[in-house]
Write a protein that holds these residues in place. Structure first.
Motif, PDB file in Angstrom:
ATOM      1  N   UNK A 284       0.790  -1.216   0.000  1.00 20.08           N
ATOM      2  CA  UNK A 284       0.000   0.000   0.000  1.00 20.08           C
ATOM      3  C   UNK A 284       0.823   1.268   0.000  1.00 20.08           C
ATOM      4  N   UNK A 285       2.143   1.133   0.076  1.00 20.74           N
ATOM      5  CA  UNK A 285       3.021   2.303   0.053  1.00 20.74           C
ATOM      6  C   UNK A 285       4.252   2.004  -0.766  1.00 20.74           C
ATOM      7  N   UNK A 286       4.197   2.240  -2.085  1.00 26.41           N
ATOM      8  CA  UNK A 286       5.250   1.807  -2.986  1.00 26.41           C
ATOM      9  C   UNK A 286       6.591   2.484  -2.713  1.00 26.41           C
ATOM     10  N   UNK A 287       6.586   3.647  -2.080  1.00 25.77           N
ATOM     11  CA  UNK A 287       7.843   4.334  -1.829  1.00 25.77           C
ATOM     12  C   UNK A 287       8.167   4.392  -0.342  1.00 25.77           C
ATOM     13  N   UNK A 288       7.678   3.384   0.381  1.00 27.43           N
ATOM     14  CA  UNK A 288       8.023   3.226   1.797  1.00 27.43           C
ATOM     15  C   UNK A 288       8.448   1.775   2.001  1.00 27.43           C
ATOM     16  N   UNK A 289       9.555   1.573   2.723  1.00 29.72           N
ATOM     17  CA  UNK A 289      10.191   0.269   2.732  1.00 29.72           C
ATOM     18  C   UNK A 289      10.320  -0.303   4.135  1.00 29.72           C
ATOM     19  N   UNK A 290      10.343  -1.648   4.172  1.00 31.86           N
ATOM     20  CA  UNK A 290      10.661  -2.378   5.396  1.00 31.86           C
ATOM     21  C   UNK A 290      11.918  -3.201   5.140  1.00 31.86           C
ATOM     22  N   UNK A 291      12.628  -3.500   6.220  1.00 31.27           N
ATOM     23  CA  UNK A 291      13.839  -4.319   6.137  1.00 31.27           C
ATOM     24  C   UNK A 291      13.430  -5.780   6.227  1.00 31.27           C
ATOM     25  N   UNK A 292      13.438  -6.448   5.095  1.00 33.54           N
ATOM     26  CA  UNK A 292      13.015  -7.848   5.071  1.00 33.54           C
ATOM     27  C   UNK A 292      14.122  -8.780   5.529  1.00 33.54           C
ATOM     28  N   UNK A 293      15.361  -8.503   5.120  1.00 38.73           N
ATOM     29  CA  UNK A 293      16.435  -9.430   5.449  1.00 38.73           C
ATOM     30  C   UNK A 293      17.808  -8.796   5.396  1.00 38.73           C
ATOM     31  N   UNK A 294      18.800  -9.579   5.865  1.00 41.99           N
ATOM     32  CA  UNK A 294      20.206  -9.207   5.836  1.00 41.99           C
ATOM     33  C   UNK A 294      20.967 -10.366   5.199  1.00 41.99           C
ATOM     34  N   UNK A 295      21.765 -10.086   4.189  1.00 42.95           N
ATOM     35  CA  UNK A 295      22.454 -11.154   3.465  1.00 42.95           C
ATOM     36  C   UNK A 295      23.296 -11.975   4.429  1.00 42.95           C
ATOM     37  N   UNK A 296      22.973 -13.267   4.535  1.00 45.46           N
ATOM     38  CA  UNK A 296      23.544 -14.101   5.585  1.00 45.46           C
ATOM     39  C   UNK A 296      24.734 -14.924   5.131  1.00 45.46           C
ATOM     40  N   UNK A 297      24.887 -15.141   3.822  1.00 41.16           N
ATOM     41  CA  UNK A 297      25.978 -15.979   3.319  1.00 41.16           C
ATOM     42  C   UNK A 297      26.225 -15.635   1.860  1.00 41.16           C
ATOM     43  N   UNK A 298      27.391 -16.009   1.310  1.00 40.64           N
ATOM     44  CA  UNK A 298      27.661 -15.708  -0.100  1.00 40.64           C
ATOM     45  C   UNK A 298      26.558 -16.243  -0.999  1.00 40.64           C
ATOM     46  N   UNK A 299      26.238 -15.476  -2.020  1.00 36.15           N
ATOM     47  CA  UNK A 299      25.132 -15.808  -2.908  1.00 36.15           C
ATOM     48  C   UNK A 299      25.534 -16.873  -3.916  1.00 36.15           C
ATOM     49  N   UNK A 300      24.631 -17.798  -4.166  1.00 39.38           N
ATOM     50  CA  UNK A 300      24.881 -18.867  -5.128  1.00 39.38           C
ATOM     51  C   UNK A 300      24.451 -18.389  -6.519  1.00 39.38           C
ATOM     52  N   UNK A 301      25.405 -18.346  -7.450  1.00 39.95           N
ATOM     53  CA  UNK A 301      25.140 -17.771  -8.768  1.00 39.95           C
ATOM     54  C   UNK A 301      25.555 -18.713  -9.898  1.00 39.95           C
ATOM     55  N   UNK A 302      25.595 -20.017  -9.648  1.00 40.61           N
ATOM     56  CA  UNK A 302      26.062 -20.935 -10.691  1.00 40.61           C
ATOM     57  C   UNK A 302      24.938 -21.431 -11.588  1.00 40.61           C
ATOM     58  N   UNK A 303      23.698 -21.067 -11.315  1.00 41.65           N
ATOM     59  CA  UNK A 303      22.583 -21.439 -12.181  1.00 41.65           C
ATOM     60  C   UNK A 303      22.208 -20.295 -13.096  1.00 41.65           C
TER      61      UNK A 303
END
Length: 336
Positions: A284-303
């Motif tokens: 309901x508020x496209x320009x208002x944000x919540x903190x959903x997460x914090x990057x917890x480990x290196x990202x898997x990018x092999x796919x």
């Protein structure tokens, strides 16, 4: 302050100090277009006629009472030359915090109250308090030419989750507190992000990640990167984790959050992006944000697409609230 000459009776000054632009209701909106004359200046400066040079203007409006998760009007945004979509603009994510230790930049975090920054435990677990510096309102870390200055504070307390472990990596969350007598002062480039309410659902939400890359420090410009990701439904997250990270017998709990999307240099090519915040629009508020997460480990990018694993901030709301209340700190600033 002495400015660099860029022509006859012209000098390189920050855009806000050049009286060339549009004035509305007494507010100067600087002309950020660039000409050949401006090429002699830094990309955050204008080659301005000496007679048009003015003192640094005051912030046009008081934003210190804004609700969490809000952002400054777009006129404040800066873009570097050769701007690409993966570079965040000035003030685009005003809750973003750069965290430094004894050896330099460590990771990113997010400002949730004027006295508290949230990040991952893996980022700060090996640092001692005298060395932990928190910088809010930063943009290009290589220079100090932004329209508004950044602010720096020392962390006076580090709260790691008591059950944080590295193998497997679980409960990867930490709070960094600053001195009560020296809170961050809010403004257009320094704001708070909301924490998600218990009932919020992210399934397939278009979200953003943003932060700095450690490998960029020492360069001519050190800008925070940005990338679009999509928060995945818990059942889809569970299926992907069993296939890629954790094995088929793993039972995923709600402490982790998955996000996927196109592969990008910011997320895939830098192993030191721990703590990068995942920010999702408030329904309901496209320009208002919540903190959903914090990057917890290196990202898997092999796919064909990346799979990023985040600490699920919503799962830890009770822990965050408790730790701040134990220290008589106000939790209302991050509440939706």
């Amino acid at each position: 302050m002495a400015f660099k000459d860029c022509g006859l009776d012209r000098q390189c000054v920050p855009y806000e100090q050049c009286q060339e632009g549009l004035v509305l209701d007494g507010i100067l909106y600087p002309d950020r277009s660039r000409t050949q004359l401006d090429e002699a200046c830094h990309y955050m400066e204008k080659c301005c006629n000496t007679n048009d040079t003015i003192d640094t203007p005051e912030v046009p409006i008081n934003l210190s009472l804004w609700s969490c998760g809000g952002r400054q009007d777009l006129w404040y945004y800066l873009r570097p030359l050769g701007y690409k979509q993966q570079e965040a603009k000035f003030g685009e994510f005003p809750w973003l915090v750069a965290i430094f230790g004894a050896g330099g930049y460590l990771c990113s975090g997010a400002l949730i109250t004027p006295l508290a920054v949230i990040t991952t435990a893996s980022c700060v677990q090996n640092e001692t308090l005298p060395n932990l510096r928190l910088v809010a309102g930063e943009w290009d870390a290589a220079v100090e030419l932004e329209p508004l200055p950044h602010q720096e504070r020392r962390a006076v307390e580090v709260l790691l989750h008591a059950n944080y472990t590295t193998i497997p990596i679980v409960n990867n969350i930490a709070l960094l507190l600053v001195e009560k007598d020296s809170p961050f002062q809010l403004g257009p480039n320094i704001q708070l992000i909301c924490l998600p309410p218990p009932q919020m659902v992210y399934d397939f939400s278009q979200c953003y990640v943003s932060g700095w890359q450690r490998r960029d420090f020492g360069g001519s410009d050190v800008l925070p990167k940005r990338w679009t990701l999509y928060a995945l439904a818990s059942d889809q997250c569970r299926a992907k984790l069993r296939l890629s990270y954790l094995g088929r017998r793993h039972a995923l709990n709600d402490s982790l959050l998955c996000a996927g999307g196109d592969k990008g240099d910011f997320i895939c090519q830098d192993v030191d992006t721990s703590g990068v915040p995942l920010m999702c629009p408030l329904p309901g508020g496209e320009d208002r944000f919540v903190l959903a997460g914090l990057l917890a480990r290196p990202t898997k990018c092999d796919g064909p697409q990346l799979l990023a694993i985040f600490t699920n901030v919503q799962f830890y709301r009770q822990w965050i609230d408790l730790k701040l209340r134990e220290r008589d700190l106000d939790i209302r600033p991050y509440m939706v």
